[in-house]
Design an enzyme around this catalytic site. Structure first.
Site, PDB file in Angstrom:
ATOM      1  CB  CYS A  79      10.928   2.780  -3.176  1.00 47.84           C
ATOM      2  SG  CYS A  79      12.614   3.377  -2.986  1.00 47.84           S
ATOM      3  CG  LEU A  80      14.356  -2.503  -3.135  1.00 47.55           C
ATOM      4  CD1 LEU A  80      15.702  -3.023  -3.612  1.00 47.55           C
ATOM      5  CD2 LEU A  80      13.438  -3.643  -2.733  1.00 47.55           C
ATOM      6  CG  HIS A  89      11.658   4.852  -8.651  1.00 46.65           C
ATOM      7  ND1 HIS A  89      10.480   4.672  -7.949  1.00 46.65           N
ATOM      8  CD2 HIS A  89      12.661   4.535  -7.778  1.00 46.65           C
ATOM      9  CE1 HIS A  89      10.772   4.286  -6.716  1.00 46.65           C
ATOM     10  NE2 HIS A  89      12.091   4.182  -6.587  1.00 46.65           N
ATOM     11  CD  GLU A  90      15.906   2.991  -9.097  1.00 45.25           C
ATOM     12  OE1 GLU A  90      16.574   3.426  -8.140  1.00 45.25           O
ATOM     13  OE2 GLU A  90      14.951   2.205  -8.956  1.00 45.25           O
ATOM     14  CD  GLN A 126      17.055   2.720  -3.696  1.00 47.54           C
ATOM     15  OE1 GLN A 126      17.298   2.459  -4.876  1.00 47.54           O
ATOM     16  NE2 GLN A 126      15.993   2.243  -3.071  1.00 47.54           N
ATOM     17  CG  HIS A 181      16.300   6.729  -5.302  1.00 41.90           C
ATOM     18  ND1 HIS A 181      15.816   6.945  -4.042  1.00 41.90           N
ATOM     19  CD2 HIS A 181      15.618   5.657  -5.790  1.00 41.90           C
ATOM     20  CE1 HIS A 181      14.872   6.038  -3.768  1.00 41.90           C
ATOM     21  NE2 HIS A 181      14.727   5.254  -4.817  1.00 41.90           N
ATOM     22  N   GLY A 213      15.164  -1.989  -9.625  1.00 40.23           N
ATOM     23  CA  GLY A 213      16.087  -0.877  -9.815  1.00 40.23           C
ATOM     24  C   GLY A 213      16.710  -0.529  -8.480  1.00 40.23           C
TER      25      GLY A 213
END
Ligand code: ZN
Length: 183
Positions: free
Chosen positions: A100-101, A142-143, A50, A146, A45
């Site tokens: 997470c990236l 999760h996204e 990000q 963000h 994702g």
């Protein structure tokens, strides 16, 4: 085109992102770039903040990895979320190991509802209101965090966050190595 990913400590990750408008320039191209960036980094994702764009746009896709052949299969759970909104949380809360990236090398169990009712537009501006569960519901939550300026480590216990403090500071100070490009 692969876009650089920003990490913990970058101010864009802490902003509440703005809704995407229909006339947003080169939206199709941005979505394609986000998928490319996400898959290149082995992510499932990616939220636009990000890649340093404070807009409410998310790509999701899970590629099965074949260890024997070192190749990826066709992705499942492929979704584009434009201006997603959670209307209702449902079911039990459950733990799931998240990464997470933007928070490289940290993987922690995070408690979230197993099902949600979500409203969003897809890449063709088709409107959806669906009850979703499983991996899709987990990644979407999760996204969407963000988009609201939150990262998954915010949801850990104070004790756990204290234990991770040094490693999180290393990310803020850009002392971690990633195989994908960060800025
Ligand atoms: Zn993330």
């Amino acid at each position: 085109m692969i876009l650089p990913i920003i990490g913990l400590g970058h101010p864009t990750l802490r902003k509440v992102a703005q809704p995407v408008t229909k006339d947003y320039p080169n939206l199709k191209e941005l979505i394609a770039n986000m998928f490319e960036t996400m898959y290149n980094a082995d992510g499932v994702g990616l939220a636009a903040p990000q890649v340093d764009l404070s807009i409410r746009l998310v790509t999701i896709g899970v590629r099965p990895y074949n260890e024997k052949t070192d190749t990826y299969g066709e992705p499942t759970d492929v979704h584009v979320l434009i201006n997603p909104e959670i209307l209702e949380f449902k079911g039990e809360k459950e733990y799931f190991n998240e990464g997470c990236l933007s928070v490289p090398d940290i993987h922690e169990d995070v408690l979230r509802p197993e099902r949600i009712v979500m409203h969003w537009w897809d890449e063709n501006w088709e409107e959806h209101t669906e009850e979703i569960d499983g991996l899709f519901a987990r990644i979407a939550q999760h996204e969407i965090d963000h988009l609201d300026g939150k990262v998954f480590t915010d949801r850990l216990s104070p004790l756990r966050r204290t234990m991770l403090k040094r490693r999180m500071n290393d990310i803020v100070n850009k002392k971690v190595h990633t195989k994908y490009r960060m800025k």
